[in-house]
Design a protein around this motif. Structure first.
Motif, PDB file in Angstrom:
ATOM      1  N   LEU A  91      -5.718   6.325  -9.771  1.00 22.43           N
ATOM      2  CA  LEU A  91      -5.093   7.611 -10.066  1.00 22.43           C
ATOM      3  C   LEU A  91      -3.592   7.401 -10.123  1.00 22.43           C
ATOM      4  N   SER A  92      -2.958   7.897 -11.184  1.00 23.12           N
ATOM      5  CA  SER A  92      -1.527   7.681 -11.346  1.00 23.12           C
ATOM      6  C   SER A  92      -0.825   8.935 -11.831  1.00 23.12           C
ATOM      7  N   ALA A  93       0.459   9.046 -11.444  1.00 26.71           N
ATOM      8  CA  ALA A  93       1.332  10.107 -11.927  1.00 26.71           C
ATOM      9  C   ALA A  93       2.455   9.438 -12.709  1.00 26.71           C
ATOM     10  N   PRO A  94       2.419   9.469 -14.034  1.00 30.52           N
ATOM     11  CA  PRO A  94       3.399   8.738 -14.838  1.00 30.52           C
ATOM     12  C   PRO A  94       4.847   9.111 -14.537  1.00 30.52           C
ATOM     13  N   VAL A  95       5.090  10.373 -14.185  1.00 28.49           N
ATOM     14  CA  VAL A  95       6.468  10.811 -13.957  1.00 28.49           C
ATOM     15  C   VAL A  95       7.091  10.064 -12.787  1.00 28.49           C
ATOM     16  N   THR A  96       6.365   9.913 -11.691  1.00 34.27           N
ATOM     17  CA  THR A  96       6.899   9.252 -10.501  1.00 34.27           C
ATOM     18  C   THR A  96       6.551   7.766 -10.443  1.00 34.27           C
ATOM     19  N   ARG A  97       5.682   7.327 -11.358  1.00 32.82           N
ATOM     20  CA  ARG A  97       5.212   5.946 -11.388  1.00 32.82           C
ATOM     21  C   ARG A  97       4.529   5.553 -10.071  1.00 32.82           C
ATOM     22  N   GLN A  98       3.937   6.513  -9.419  1.00 31.28           N
ATOM     23  CA  GLN A  98       3.174   6.246  -8.205  1.00 31.28           C
ATOM     24  C   GLN A  98       1.692   6.223  -8.537  1.00 31.28           C
ATOM     25  N   SER A  99       0.934   5.471  -7.769  1.00 29.94           N
ATOM     26  CA  SER A  99      -0.503   5.406  -7.987  1.00 29.94           C
ATOM     27  C   SER A  99      -1.195   4.879  -6.749  1.00 29.94           C
ATOM     28  N   TRP A 100      -2.486   5.201  -6.653  1.00 28.30           N
ATOM     29  CA  TRP A 100      -3.324   4.532  -5.664  1.00 28.30           C
ATOM     30  C   TRP A 100      -4.556   4.001  -6.361  1.00 28.30           C
ATOM     31  N   ARG A 101      -5.155   3.010  -5.727  1.00 29.22           N
ATOM     32  CA  ARG A 101      -6.283   2.307  -6.319  1.00 29.22           C
ATOM     33  C   ARG A 101      -7.398   2.212  -5.288  1.00 29.22           C
ATOM     34  N   LEU A 102      -8.577   2.696  -5.667  1.00 30.30           N
ATOM     35  CA  LEU A 102      -9.752   2.643  -4.802  1.00 30.30           C
ATOM     36  C   LEU A 102     -10.793   1.748  -5.459  1.00 30.30           C
ATOM     37  N   SER A 103     -11.224   0.706  -4.756  1.00 32.98           N
ATOM     38  CA  SER A 103     -12.279  -0.169  -5.267  1.00 32.98           C
ATOM     39  C   SER A 103     -13.395  -0.222  -4.237  1.00 32.98           C
ATOM     40  N   ALA A 104     -14.630  -0.263  -4.711  1.00 34.36           N
ATOM     41  CA  ALA A 104     -15.769  -0.221  -3.790  1.00 34.36           C
ATOM     42  C   ALA A 104     -16.981  -0.885  -4.405  1.00 34.36           C
ATOM     43  N   ASP A 105     -17.832  -1.398  -3.526  1.00 33.79           N
ATOM     44  CA  ASP A 105     -19.136  -1.926  -3.908  1.00 33.79           C
ATOM     45  C   ASP A 105     -20.062  -1.735  -2.720  1.00 33.79           C
ATOM     46  N   GLY A 106     -21.189  -2.425  -2.716  1.00 34.87           N
ATOM     47  CA  GLY A 106     -22.154  -2.248  -1.640  1.00 34.87           C
ATOM     48  C   GLY A 106     -21.664  -2.699  -0.276  1.00 34.87           C
ATOM     49  N   ASP A 107     -20.582  -3.464  -0.232  1.00 35.83           N
ATOM     50  CA  ASP A 107     -20.059  -3.980   1.031  1.00 35.83           C
ATOM     51  C   ASP A 107     -18.981  -3.100   1.643  1.00 35.83           C
ATOM     52  N   GLY A 108     -18.496  -2.082   0.923  1.00 34.59           N
ATOM     53  CA  GLY A 108     -17.467  -1.216   1.470  1.00 34.59           C
ATOM     54  C   GLY A 108     -16.429  -0.854   0.429  1.00 34.59           C
ATOM     55  N   ALA A 109     -15.335  -0.222   0.889  1.00 33.41           N
ATOM     56  CA  ALA A 109     -14.307   0.283  -0.013  1.00 33.41           C
ATOM     57  C   ALA A 109     -12.925  -0.129   0.479  1.00 33.41           C
ATOM     58  N   LEU A 111      -8.790   0.996  -0.177  1.00 35.31           N
ATOM     59  CA  LEU A 111      -7.834   1.943  -0.747  1.00 35.31           C
ATOM     60  C   LEU A 111      -6.437   1.341  -0.641  1.00 35.31           C
ATOM     61  N   GLU A 112      -5.753   1.249  -1.785  1.00 33.06           N
ATOM     62  CA  GLU A 112      -4.431   0.634  -1.841  1.00 33.06           C
ATOM     63  C   GLU A 112      -3.429   1.601  -2.463  1.00 33.06           C
ATOM     64  N   GLY A 113      -2.148   1.398  -2.122  1.00 33.30           N
ATOM     65  CA  GLY A 113      -1.083   2.131  -2.797  1.00 33.30           C
ATOM     66  C   GLY A 113      -0.463   3.253  -2.006  1.00 33.30           C
ATOM     67  N   LEU A 114      -0.938   3.527  -0.793  1.00 34.37           N
ATOM     68  CA  LEU A 114      -0.378   4.595   0.018  1.00 34.37           C
ATOM     69  C   LEU A 114       0.493   4.023   1.124  1.00 34.37           C
ATOM     70  N   ALA A 115       1.382   4.860   1.651  1.00 32.07           N
ATOM     71  CA  ALA A 115       2.231   4.432   2.757  1.00 32.07           C
ATOM     72  C   ALA A 115       1.364   3.970   3.921  1.00 32.07           C
ATOM     73  N   GLY A 116       1.784   2.908   4.578  1.00 37.03           N
ATOM     74  CA  GLY A 116       1.020   2.383   5.695  1.00 37.03           C
ATOM     75  C   GLY A 116       0.162   1.191   5.337  1.00 37.03           C
ATOM     76  N   GLY A 117       0.103   0.855   4.041  1.00 35.03           N
ATOM     77  CA  GLY A 117      -0.663  -0.312   3.627  1.00 35.03           C
ATOM     78  C   GLY A 117      -2.102   0.000   3.288  1.00 35.03           C
ATOM     79  N   PRO A 118      -2.863  -1.009   2.843  1.00 37.17           N
ATOM     80  CA  PRO A 118      -4.264  -0.813   2.429  1.00 37.17           C
ATOM     81  C   PRO A 118      -5.132  -0.341   3.589  1.00 37.17           C
ATOM     82  N   ARG A 119      -6.190   0.383   3.239  1.00 41.83           N
ATOM     83  CA  ARG A 119      -7.184   0.820   4.220  1.00 41.83           C
ATOM     84  C   ARG A 119      -8.562   0.420   3.728  1.00 41.83           C
ATOM     85  N   GLN A 120      -9.417   0.051   4.665  1.00 41.77           N
ATOM     86  CA  GLN A 120     -10.777  -0.333   4.336  1.00 41.77           C
ATOM     87  C   GLN A 120     -11.762   0.525   5.112  1.00 41.77           C
TER      88      GLN A 120
END
Length: 212
Positions: A91-109, A111-120
């Motif tokens: 998900l991205s907002a072109p105006v602010t050039r900010q985005s986060w990225r969520l990737s997932a499969d059967g082993d878990g998920a 989440l990258e791109g937010l303050a505080g670093g990646p979360r699993q």
């Protein structure tokens, strides 16, 4: 007063989404197909398109997305890529050039791109909700974004197209469809989903399918 890590995450996601906020009107109601013969034909056509979709495990879409939670929210762009049982949603907002990225499969998920670093986490929906406060049905998005009704209760419009779907507590409404091209079936273009105070709206600009 010190801002909590969760507060920082919420602020970051709020800025991301509201940067290009633009909410359209709610889709008006339309008639539901009730004639038994026509309904049977619509269900058969739906089964045919679902079989085609299930046979194409690599696909993706680009869409405009609007999210609201208890009256607060915003909008941005969503790029979804699926490879069999693994997906990546950005998900991205072109105006602010900010985005986060969520990737997932059967082993878990992840989440990258937010303050505080990646979360699993083991549950993508829960991970996203705890980190950002947004309730987005990423676990079932791959089905209802494509208009797959096998796991839910479906109703059809009088033109035979899928109109509503109840799935995992969400009420999904299909307001517009893209015409099929080649052997690709008709695909949803405008979708609205709601569960309680959580609402998600998608307007799909582009669908992509690789070979079976």
């Amino acid at each position: 007063m010190m801002t909590t890590p969760r507060g920082l995450l919420l602020a970051a996601c709020s800025l991301l989404l509201t940067a290009c906020a633009s909410r359209g009107p709610t889709l008006p109601p339309t008639a539901v197909l009730q004639d038994p013969a026509a309904l049977a034909a619509a269900q058969a056509a739906q089964a045919t398109r679902e079989a085609w979709l299930q046979g194409h495990a690599s696909w993706g879409f680009e869409a405009r997305v609007a999210v609201s939670q208890a009256g607060k929210g915003g909008s941005g762009r969503l790029d979804w890529q699926q490879q069999a049982g693994r997906y990546t949603a950005q998900l991205s907002a072109p105006v602010t050039r900010q985005s986060w990225r969520l990737s997932a499969d059967g082993d878990g998920a992840l989440l990258e791109g937010l303050a505080g670093g990646p979360r699993q986490g083991g549950d993508a929906d829960l991970l996203l909700r705890e980190a950002t406060g947004w309730d987005i049905p990423v676990q079932t998005l791959s089905d209802w974004a494509r208009g797959i009704a096998a796991a839910g209760r479906a109703e059809f419009a009088t033109n035979g197209q899928l109109q509503t779907l109840e799935q995992a507590g969400w009420q999904i409404r299909y307001g517009e469809w893209q015409a099929g091209q080649g052997d690709t079936p008709t695909m949803p273009r405008r979708i609205e989903a709601q569960r309680g105070e959580s609402k998600v709206r998608l307007i799909v600009d582009h669908w992509q399918f690789d070979g079976p």
